[in-house]
Design a protein around this motif. Sequence first.
Motif, PDB file in Angstrom:
ATOM      1  N   ILE A  75       0.811  -1.226   0.000  1.00 36.35           N
ATOM      2  CA  ILE A  75       0.000   0.000   0.000  1.00 36.35           C
ATOM      3  C   ILE A  75       0.844   1.276   0.000  1.00 36.35           C
ATOM      4  O   ILE A  75       0.742   2.105  -0.910  1.00 36.35           O
ATOM      5  N   ASN A  76       1.661   1.442   1.018  1.00 36.46           N
ATOM      6  CA  ASN A  76       2.414   2.693   1.138  1.00 36.46           C
ATOM      7  C   ASN A  76       3.368   2.892  -0.029  1.00 36.46           C
ATOM      8  O   ASN A  76       3.586   4.030  -0.478  1.00 36.46           O
ATOM      9  N   ARG A  77       3.908   1.822  -0.554  1.00 35.65           N
ATOM     10  CA  ARG A  77       4.851   1.929  -1.667  1.00 35.65           C
ATOM     11  C   ARG A  77       4.170   2.379  -2.959  1.00 35.65           C
ATOM     12  O   ARG A  77       4.811   2.921  -3.854  1.00 35.65           O
ATOM     13  N   LEU A  78       2.880   2.144  -3.040  1.00 30.63           N
ATOM     14  CA  LEU A  78       2.140   2.492  -4.248  1.00 30.63           C
ATOM     15  C   LEU A  78       1.573   3.915  -4.210  1.00 30.63           C
ATOM     16  O   LEU A  78       1.105   4.429  -5.224  1.00 30.63           O
ATOM     17  N   LEU A  79       1.607   4.521  -3.041  1.00 36.14           N
ATOM     18  CA  LEU A  79       1.078   5.879  -2.885  1.00 36.14           C
ATOM     19  C   LEU A  79       2.164   6.888  -3.222  1.00 36.14           C
ATOM     20  O   LEU A  79       2.938   7.309  -2.360  1.00 36.14           O
ATOM     21  N   LYS A  80       2.224   7.304  -4.478  1.00 37.87           N
ATOM     22  CA  LYS A  80       3.254   8.237  -4.919  1.00 37.87           C
ATOM     23  C   LYS A  80       3.089   9.596  -4.243  1.00 37.87           C
ATOM     24  O   LYS A  80       1.978  10.048  -3.984  1.00 37.87           O
ATOM     25  N   LYS A  81       4.206  10.225  -3.982  1.00 38.83           N
ATOM     26  CA  LYS A  81       4.195  11.488  -3.253  1.00 38.83           C
ATOM     27  C   LYS A  81       3.408  12.583  -3.969  1.00 38.83           C
ATOM     28  O   LYS A  81       2.776  13.424  -3.332  1.00 38.83           O
ATOM     29  N   ASP A  82       3.451  12.577  -5.305  1.00 41.90           N
ATOM     30  CA  ASP A  82       2.757  13.630  -6.058  1.00 41.90           C
ATOM     31  C   ASP A  82       1.321  13.256  -6.414  1.00 41.90           C
ATOM     32  O   ASP A  82       0.611  14.019  -7.079  1.00 41.90           O
TER      33      ASP A  82
ATOM     34  N   ILE B 295      -1.225  22.021  -6.411  1.00 43.44           N
ATOM     35  CA  ILE B 295      -0.198  21.042  -6.068  1.00 43.44           C
ATOM     36  C   ILE B 295      -0.838  19.926  -5.244  1.00 43.44           C
ATOM     37  O   ILE B 295      -1.558  20.193  -4.279  1.00 43.44           O
ATOM     38  N   THR B 296      -0.608  18.688  -5.637  1.00 48.68           N
ATOM     39  CA  THR B 296      -1.093  17.531  -4.886  1.00 48.68           C
ATOM     40  C   THR B 296       0.062  16.915  -4.121  1.00 48.68           C
ATOM     41  O   THR B 296       1.117  16.624  -4.703  1.00 48.68           O
ATOM     42  N   GLU B 297      -0.104  16.726  -2.822  1.00 46.33           N
ATOM     43  CA  GLU B 297       0.951  16.174  -1.984  1.00 46.33           C
ATOM     44  C   GLU B 297       0.408  15.036  -1.125  1.00 46.33           C
ATOM     45  O   GLU B 297      -0.718  15.103  -0.620  1.00 46.33           O
TER      46      GLU B 297
END
Length: 290
Positions: A178-185, A224-226
Amino acid sequence: MNIQTFGGDWTENKLVKLRKYLVAYATIMKDYNFKYAYIDAFAGTGYRTGKESEETDILIFPELINQESNKLFDGSARIALQVEPKFDQYIFIEKDENKVYELNKLKTEFTNMADRVTIINSDANIYIKDICSKNWKSHRSVLFLDPFGMQVPWATIECIAKTEAIDLWYLFPVGVAINRLLKKDGNIDEVIRKRLDETFGTTDWYDRFYQITNQIDLFGTYSITEKTADYKLICEYFIERLETVFAGVAKNPLLLCNSRNTPLYLLCFAAANKKGAKTAIKIAQDILKK
């Protein structure tokens, strides 16, 4: 949320807690007029090794797994068969035919319990949906979901909850997937986004995990999406999702980490039966905090 101590054996930790719950569960249920079973949805071979070598796909990150030895240890299936008091039935589900062959050896090892053991060569989600659709009025069960990654869609979780008869232990892949797939942008591939939708059973996760802010420069306003989600928020969100379908959910899930202190899974507990949920949650929360 509890966090496993640095350097600990996360696999051993989850199995110790599962064993404790199975003992408590069987001790209570033997005095009731129910047929009760243990269901292992990703049973493997019945053994585990210090070095994980399970099948992987693009959603699994094997470099996160603790790899320290090749010594054989008891897996969840063998542990369940060793528990006293005994369950009325043991159902081990495994898709891999080679692992099914190894599982069948358990009937030879535990000859006095062979007639209680059912080994299913099937996709876990298909079989779980089928068995959950049956009449559970006189039956109860503990179901252990220990997938390698995101193999369990929310539709399966809902089916389990609807039985109003199953206690669920679930290793949610918060770190390995899960967390690895949630890109920062927030720019997530459509295929991956759909997989996350299926895992959470909703699209709302995006609004919880990301924040959109407006910025102004010489050329005007832009957005900006973060990513604002950390492990704690993702875990809290998934527990909230479980609470939408189960009668009771343990409030202190255990975040399991490898020897490098990298989060791998969230060990969750949920109870489907309204009458028994209070007792089940009390026992599970006590086991999880120790």
